[in-house]
Design a protein around this motif. Structure first.
Motif, PDB file in Angstrom:
ATOM      1  N   ASP A 160     -20.592 -17.717 -67.251  1.00 32.82           N
ATOM      2  CA  ASP A 160     -19.277 -17.829 -66.654  1.00 32.82           C
ATOM      3  C   ASP A 160     -19.141 -18.217 -65.285  1.00 32.82           C
ATOM      4  O   ASP A 160     -19.344 -17.542 -64.242  1.00 32.82           O
ATOM      5  CB  ASP A 160     -19.016 -16.204 -66.784  1.00 32.82           C
ATOM      6  CG  ASP A 160     -17.469 -15.937 -66.644  1.00 32.82           C
ATOM      7  OD1 ASP A 160     -16.749 -16.741 -66.032  1.00 32.82           O
ATOM      8  OD2 ASP A 160     -17.180 -14.642 -66.757  1.00 32.82           O
ATOM      9  N   GLU A 161     -18.616 -19.287 -65.324  1.00 34.76           N
ATOM     10  CA  GLU A 161     -18.427 -20.039 -63.768  1.00 34.76           C
ATOM     11  C   GLU A 161     -17.547 -19.134 -63.089  1.00 34.76           C
ATOM     12  O   GLU A 161     -17.521 -19.274 -61.864  1.00 34.76           O
ATOM     13  CB  GLU A 161     -17.911 -21.448 -63.932  1.00 34.76           C
ATOM     14  CG  GLU A 161     -18.816 -22.430 -64.544  1.00 34.76           C
ATOM     15  CD  GLU A 161     -18.908 -22.604 -66.095  1.00 34.76           C
ATOM     16  OE1 GLU A 161     -19.246 -23.401 -66.587  1.00 34.76           O
ATOM     17  OE2 GLU A 161     -18.010 -21.588 -66.731  1.00 34.76           O
ATOM     18  N   ALA A 162     -16.626 -18.400 -63.597  1.00 30.31           N
ATOM     19  CA  ALA A 162     -15.509 -17.613 -62.704  1.00 30.31           C
ATOM     20  C   ALA A 162     -16.181 -16.373 -61.953  1.00 30.31           C
ATOM     21  O   ALA A 162     -15.698 -15.763 -61.224  1.00 30.31           O
ATOM     22  CB  ALA A 162     -14.570 -17.369 -63.691  1.00 30.31           C
ATOM     23  N   ARG A 163     -17.388 -16.080 -62.562  1.00 31.16           N
ATOM     24  CA  ARG A 163     -17.962 -15.134 -62.189  1.00 31.16           C
ATOM     25  C   ARG A 163     -19.298 -15.395 -61.412  1.00 31.16           C
ATOM     26  O   ARG A 163     -20.367 -14.828 -61.668  1.00 31.16           O
ATOM     27  CB  ARG A 163     -18.536 -13.864 -63.164  1.00 31.16           C
ATOM     28  CG  ARG A 163     -17.285 -13.245 -63.827  1.00 31.16           C
ATOM     29  CD  ARG A 163     -17.611 -12.495 -65.134  1.00 31.16           C
ATOM     30  NE  ARG A 163     -18.384 -11.371 -64.685  1.00 31.16           N
ATOM     31  CZ  ARG A 163     -18.026 -10.254 -64.369  1.00 31.16           C
ATOM     32  NH1 ARG A 163     -16.606  -9.802 -64.155  1.00 31.16           N
ATOM     33  NH2 ARG A 163     -18.817  -9.035 -64.073  1.00 31.16           N
ATOM     34  N   GLY A 164     -19.257 -16.440 -60.551  1.00 26.23           N
ATOM     35  CA  GLY A 164     -20.448 -17.080 -59.866  1.00 26.23           C
ATOM     36  C   GLY A 164     -21.426 -17.765 -60.845  1.00 26.23           C
ATOM     37  O   GLY A 164     -22.562 -17.863 -60.403  1.00 26.23           O
ATOM     38  N   GLY A 165     -21.297 -18.076 -62.114  1.00 25.31           N
ATOM     39  CA  GLY A 165     -22.230 -18.697 -62.844  1.00 25.31           C
ATOM     40  C   GLY A 165     -23.120 -17.413 -63.546  1.00 25.31           C
ATOM     41  O   GLY A 165     -24.086 -18.026 -64.178  1.00 25.31           O
ATOM     42  N   GLU A 166     -22.421 -16.407 -63.927  1.00 26.79           N
ATOM     43  CA  GLU A 166     -23.057 -15.344 -64.499  1.00 26.79           C
ATOM     44  C   GLU A 166     -23.678 -15.673 -65.985  1.00 26.79           C
ATOM     45  O   GLU A 166     -22.617 -16.215 -66.581  1.00 26.79           O
ATOM     46  CB  GLU A 166     -22.475 -14.031 -64.379  1.00 26.79           C
ATOM     47  CG  GLU A 166     -23.070 -12.894 -65.028  1.00 26.79           C
ATOM     48  CD  GLU A 166     -22.296 -11.735 -65.079  1.00 26.79           C
ATOM     49  OE1 GLU A 166     -22.964 -10.385 -65.573  1.00 26.79           O
ATOM     50  OE2 GLU A 166     -21.228 -11.632 -64.757  1.00 26.79           O
ATOM     51  N   ILE A 167     -24.717 -15.516 -66.357  1.00 24.42           N
ATOM     52  CA  ILE A 167     -25.323 -15.762 -67.839  1.00 24.42           C
ATOM     53  C   ILE A 167     -25.266 -14.649 -68.624  1.00 24.42           C
ATOM     54  O   ILE A 167     -26.101 -13.584 -68.087  1.00 24.42           O
ATOM     55  CB  ILE A 167     -26.352 -16.446 -67.591  1.00 24.42           C
ATOM     56  CG1 ILE A 167     -26.447 -18.020 -66.980  1.00 24.42           C
ATOM     57  CG2 ILE A 167     -27.140 -16.720 -69.161  1.00 24.42           C
ATOM     58  CD1 ILE A 167     -27.709 -18.735 -66.903  1.00 24.42           C
ATOM     59  N   ARG A 168     -24.610 -14.461 -69.511  1.00 22.28           N
ATOM     60  CA  ARG A 168     -24.564 -13.156 -70.496  1.00 22.28           C
ATOM     61  C   ARG A 168     -24.680 -13.482 -71.798  1.00 22.28           C
ATOM     62  O   ARG A 168     -24.294 -14.559 -72.342  1.00 22.28           O
ATOM     63  CB  ARG A 168     -23.280 -12.435 -70.076  1.00 22.28           C
ATOM     64  CG  ARG A 168     -23.073 -11.910 -68.523  1.00 22.28           C
ATOM     65  CD  ARG A 168     -21.942 -11.215 -68.447  1.00 22.28           C
ATOM     66  NE  ARG A 168     -20.614 -11.864 -68.463  1.00 22.28           N
ATOM     67  CZ  ARG A 168     -19.527 -11.280 -68.439  1.00 22.28           C
ATOM     68  NH1 ARG A 168     -19.286 -10.010 -68.373  1.00 22.28           N
ATOM     69  NH2 ARG A 168     -18.447 -12.293 -68.452  1.00 22.28           N
ATOM     70  N   LYS A 169     -25.231 -12.483 -72.644  1.00 23.12           N
ATOM     71  CA  LYS A 169     -25.324 -12.779 -74.020  1.00 23.12           C
ATOM     72  C   LYS A 169     -23.932 -12.475 -74.750  1.00 23.12           C
ATOM     73  O   LYS A 169     -23.114 -11.794 -74.202  1.00 23.12           O
ATOM     74  CB  LYS A 169     -26.293 -11.467 -74.620  1.00 23.12           C
ATOM     75  CG  LYS A 169     -26.706 -11.739 -76.062  1.00 23.12           C
ATOM     76  CD  LYS A 169     -27.425 -10.483 -76.556  1.00 23.12           C
ATOM     77  CE  LYS A 169     -28.055 -10.802 -77.834  1.00 23.12           C
ATOM     78  NZ  LYS A 169     -28.971  -9.772 -78.325  1.00 23.12           N
TER      79      LYS A 169
END
Length: 259
Positions: free
Chosen positions: A57-66
């Motif tokens: 999620d680039e909009a959340r700083g590149g957060e990687i989530r399942k």
């Protein structure tokens, strides 16, 4: 990430074969391959998507989530198997593009669902085409190939995908194309009727079609390449006055193949 809405437009339609003739493999070898028991993730795209896949999620700083196991994903997974002409009219941040990327990988890796008869014929040599208004830059089809499909494959490999799916192929990448060791491939192309000439297609994935200047010609050509077994998936946000809006609002006649 807040849940977003996504509506789907399905239609009875065309579709034809999944790729190339497997000329160098004997009928016995192909039969053995197709009758061998499938693992859970090869036989269920929903399980593959919600249990093994992650997104960035680039909009959340590149957060990687399942991937979330939202109820809508079961419906979307069912539609991908049963509807040869499928339109997702999406809102923002509903993960439609990430879902299409995961589905492309699953197909290329040899996923099988008996509701899509063509997938039972072979688990190799499948062809996926990603089309967008342009080829390069953000929002281009090569961008989706690199930043969604390739990113997800590399993330799956980093999480030891072959512990869960032992026959998951290896992938190699060049600009605008990815190839799997089972003979499957994925190609990125811009809009345009001529981009679809040639071999049959397992999946034609068309991204943000409401912005395409050549939407109608491109979509009609894409449908021809899938005749006999393949599927078309159109994804777009709403845009008044576009060919995509005409499809969603049932302004297109039955001669277009949409219902």
């Amino acid at each position: 990430m807040a849940k977003a809405t996504l509506t789907r437009k399905a239609g009875a339609g065309a579709s034809i074969l999944l790729g190339e003739v497997q000329a160098l493999r004997s009928p016995g070898a192909r039969l053995l391959e197709l009758t061998r028991p499938l693992n859970r993730y090869q036989s269920s795209f929903h399980a593959f998507l919600t249990e093994l896949c992650y997104s960035q999620d680039e909009a959340r700083g590149g957060e990687i989530r399942k991937f979330p196991d939202w109820a809508m994903f079961q419906d979307l997974c069912d539609d991908l198997m049963t509807e040869p002409l499928l339109f997702w009219n999406k809102s923002r941040r509903c993960m439609a593009t990430w879902t299409a990327a995961a589905f492309s990988i699953w197909l290329m890796a040899g996923g099988v669902d008996r509701r899509w008869i063509a997938l039972t014929k072979s688990i190799r040599n499948r062809q996926v085409i990603i089309a967008s208004r342009k080829l390069e830059d953000i929002g281009g089809s090569a961008y989706f190939l690199r930043e969604r499909v390739r990113w997800m494959v590399e993330d799956l490999e980093g999480r030891n995908i072959r512990d869960h799916w032992p026959d998951f192929p290896e992938f190699s990448w060049t600009f605008g194309e990815g190839r799997a060791t089972n003979g499957s491939r994925i190609s990125a192309v811009p809009q345009g009727r001529d981009q679809w000439r040639g071999a049959g297609t397992t999946l034609g994935w068309m991204e943000e079609v409401s912005t395409w200047e050549q939407a109608q010609a491109s979509i009609e050509a894409a449908k021809m390449t899938t005749q006999g077994g393949g599927h078309c998936l159109l994804i777009s946000t709403s845009q008044v006055g576009s060919f995509a809006a005409d499809l969603v609002l049932d302004r297109i006649g039955t001669n277009q193949g949409w219902r």
